[in-house]
Structure formats: C-alpha cells, structure tokens
Enzyme design. Structure first.
Site, short mmCIF file in Angstrom:
data_model
loop_
_atom_site.label_atom_id
_atom_site.label_comp_id
_atom_site.label_asym_id
_atom_site.label_seq_id
_atom_site.Cartn_x
_atom_site.Cartn_y
_atom_site.Cartn_z
N ASP A 214 2.84 10.16 -6.22
CA ASP A 214 1.43 10.06 -5.85
C ASP A 214 0.89 11.46 -5.56
OD1 ASP A 214 -1.05 9.49 -4.86
OD2 ASP A 214 -0.38 8.07 -3.34
N GLU A 240 0.52 9.62 -10.46
CA GLU A 240 -0.65 8.89 -9.96
C GLU A 240 -1.72 9.82 -9.41
OE1 GLU A 240 -1.42 5.86 -6.24
OE2 GLU A 240 0.20 5.41 -7.63
N GLU A 267 -7.82 4.34 -7.56
CA GLU A 267 -8.07 3.85 -6.20
C GLU A 267 -9.38 4.40 -5.64
OE1 GLU A 267 -5.75 6.07 -2.80
OE2 GLU A 267 -4.41 5.95 -4.55
N ASP A 290 -8.65 -0.41 -5.54
CA ASP A 290 -8.34 -0.87 -4.18
C ASP A 290 -9.33 -1.98 -3.84
OD1 ASP A 290 -8.61 -1.08 -1.20
OD2 ASP A 290 -7.06 0.46 -1.26
N HIS A 317 -4.21 -0.58 -5.66
CA HIS A 317 -3.78 0.32 -4.60
C HIS A 317 -3.47 -0.46 -3.34
CE1 HIS A 317 -4.90 3.05 -1.11
NE2 HIS A 317 -3.87 3.66 -1.65
N GLU A 339 1.99 -2.84 -4.63
CA GLU A 339 2.34 -1.70 -3.78
C GLU A 339 2.32 -2.09 -2.31
OE1 GLU A 339 0.85 2.88 -2.83
OE2 GLU A 339 -0.49 1.50 -3.87
#
Length: 389
Positions: A214, A240, A267, A290, A317, A339
């Site tokens: 990430d 990511e 996200e 998200d 997300h 996740e």
C-alpha cells in the site's frame, strides 16, 4: 414510508488498545513511523503520517421515518461532514420515501452540484445512503445482504493490512498488505529499505501467502516503476494507490510503463465517474472503492456492475472493518477479497480490538456477517447526544 428526520449524533468513546495491553507482544506498527504518504517530501511531517492527517472524529448519522424506525450509519470527518448533513442535505430529503434509496442518492448527488459531490460531500452522502440501507433492512426485517439479493457466498475470505505480517499469518490470513515505508524523497536508500521490508515479510509468511504493498498516494510514475522492478523477486500481488488519486493521466502512463505489474487504486475516488473512466481506459486491474467514502452502497452497486461487465476486479477498501462493507461484500456479485485493517498490537485478539458492537471480526481469516435486520450494529443511537450541539 416518509423520512421525518435526518440528524447526527455523538458516538460513545472507545478505549484505545496499546502496547500496555496484557496480551500485547510488542507495540503495533501504527505506534511509530515512517509510512510513505503525500507529505513525505516535507520533513516537518515526513516521519509519521498521523502528524498531519485529519483528526475530526467519527459520528453517527440517523434517518428516522414515520413509524419511528431509525436507520443508523457511522460518518467520518466530523464537523465539516456533519454540517453538510444537518444544514444542507438532511432538511432537503425530509418527506422523501426512505425506501427509495436510488432516488435519495441521486437527489443528494445533484444537490451537491454547486460545490461538488466529491471529497467531504461524498462522505456526507455516504453516511445518509448507508443509514437508509440500514433502515430498509430493519423495515423489511432482513439483513442488508439479503435485501441486496442474498448472500453470494457462505463467508468472506479476508486479507490483513498492517505492518505485522508474522502476526497476520498466525491469525490465519492468506494475504497481507504492507504499508510502504519510504517514498521518492528518500531516494535509492528508500527503495532499498522498501525492498528489505517486503523481503522480510516474505521470509515471515512463506510462499503460500500473498503480499501486497500500500503506497497511499506517495509516489510518482518513475519511482513506482523503479520500485516495482526491484520487487520482482518477491511476487507482489499488487501495488496499491501509488499515485495522487486525481492524476488520471499519470495513472495511464503508469499502466503503459508497467504492463506486467497488477495495479490497484480507488479508495480516494468519489462517486461512479472516476471508476467508469478507469475501467474504460484500463488504468488499473483492481478497483478499491470505500463504501463509507464513495457515496454508500448505491454507487458501489453501479461500480461493481461496470467492473463485472468489463472483467475488472473490485476489492473495496477496508470493508471487513465495518458492517457496511461486510454486507456489501456478501451481497454484491463481483467483489473479491475482503480487506481487514489491523491496527492493534500483535497478541491482542481481533475481537477484543474491534470498536463497533455487533460487527463480526475474522476467525482464521474469514468473516460471517451479522444476520440481524439492517446492518446489525448494536448501538442505541436514538439515546446519543446531538453531534453539533
């Protein structure tokens, strides 16, 4: 069933779990920096991401209807977002059919046109949309995943995000996503340290657990390409959010220069349009909306439909950390891995570290969402004080 009130409330305080917990083996990775981020190039803020990120608290959003039923969702970014709900969107949605989620979402997005439906406005739209879906489930006496069409699988398989991969492997997760520590401002030494971090994680988890990285909007195209090449031996499943979210031209250039490396982002994209553009132009391999930021379940359904038709993966997300994300992952076709963000110290049980009552946590890397009506969040929100008082 008409909406009679939309308001915000203050959430009860949650105790922090730190290294002083009796089961903690060491401090959480969150206790110290660095973690690469958009401010890494500024020494004043480079060492630790929470030194500059927003500190507005979360709050509750309530939607009430004529018979007294209340839908509840958690909102983010405090006063600015709560004000959009209380002062602007909420009053204008009173009198609408609470079960008409498509209509209410469309109205909210269109009403934000004078200042834009992205950013903080999208957080406000999300909170209202999720509260409406919670209310719909309660009115129908079914969990939200059933209202969405029923479970698409028996349980959710999760990967863990955080800086303690040995602990996540012990907990039974089959994938770990690491916070990238260093960015372009750290030069070659930063690249070497990032590679060392991934190499150490691979040594901890072995060859049968996926590793992702990430990068949280911290890189530019050239740095991402150089890091990806250096990481080839460690088989990183995806990189990511390497680039600033709004820089779509750079996303296209990165895709051109890294055709072999799976890329994920989204996200910090708001609404449906950027996802539509990304799919149409094949910018990334994995979309990561998200649910509490993008506008709620209503736009997430549209994003998933666009992606499924084009054969693009959707892995939202941090959906495993909220009831909203869990129900969406179970009830919408096309969503893959779930996740689960872990910020508590190694050794502390995930169920003890959870902050939302009634929201399940992973067991052996898997979650079964609550079957209670609505989202199943066990908070008596009607008794909480007003947030903006």
């Amino acid at each position: 069933m008409k909406i009679t009130a939309i308001r915000t409330v203050r959430l009860p305080p949650q105790p922090a779990i730190g290294a002083d917990h009796p089961d903690a083996r060491r401090p959480s990775w969150l206790a110290d920096g660095p973690v690469a981020n958009p401010m890494t190039g500024y020494p004043r803020y480079a060492a630790y991401r929470p030194s500059w990120t927003p500190t507005w608290p979360m709050f509750g959003c309530l939607v009430e209807v004529e018979d007294g039923t209340v839908g509840f969702a958690v909102g983010q970014h405090g006063r600015p977002v709560a004000a959009v709900i209380e002062d602007f969107l909420g009053p204008r949605l009173i009198g609408e059919d609470a079960l008409a989620t498509e209509r209410c979402y469309d109205m909210a997005v269109r009403m934000c046109a004078p200042f834009g439906a992205a950013g903080l406005a999208s957080y406000a739209i999300s909170a209202i949309d999720l509260a409406l879906w919670d209310l719909k489930g309660k009115v129908l006496g079914q969990p939200v995943y059933a209202v969405l069409g029923g479970p698409t699988r028996d349980e959710l398989e999760c990967y863990a995000t955080g800086g303690d991969p040995d602990w996540y492997a012990e907990l039974g997760f089959r994938g770990v996503k690491l916070p990238c520590r260093y960015g372009p401002a750290d030069g070659l030494d930063g690249i070497r340290k990032n590679v060392a971090q991934v190499a150490e994680a691979r040594a901890h988890v072995g060859d049968d657990i996926e590793i992702m990285l990430d990068c949280w909007m911290a890189f530019d195209v050239d740095y991402t390409v150089r890091l990806a090449e250096a990481l080839r031996p460690y088989r990183v499943r995806w990189l990511e959010e390497c680039l600033p979210s709004a820089d779509l031209l750079s996303h296209a250039e990165l895709r051109r220069r890294l055709p072999w490396q799976p890329l994920a982002t989204g996200e910090h994209w708001f609404g449906v349009a950027p996802f539509q553009y990304a799919v149409a132009n094949r910018l990334v391999d994995i979309l990561q909306p998200d649910i509490s930021w993008v506008g709620g379940i209503t736009p997430l359904k549209r994003i998933c439909a666009i992606a499924e038709a084009a054969g693009v993966a959707v892995m939202p997300h941090a959906p495993g950390n909220t009831a909203y994300g869990q129900h969406a992952c179970l009830g919408i076709v096309g969503i893959g891995w779930t996740e689960f963000f872990v910020g508590s110290p190694p050794g502390v049980a995930l169920a003890e570290a959870a902050r939302a009552p009634g929201v399940p946590t992973p067991v052996d890397g898997r979650i079964t969402p609550s079957a209670a009506p609505g989202f199943g969040v066990e908070i008596n929100a009607t008794e909480l004080p007003a947030f903006l008082s």
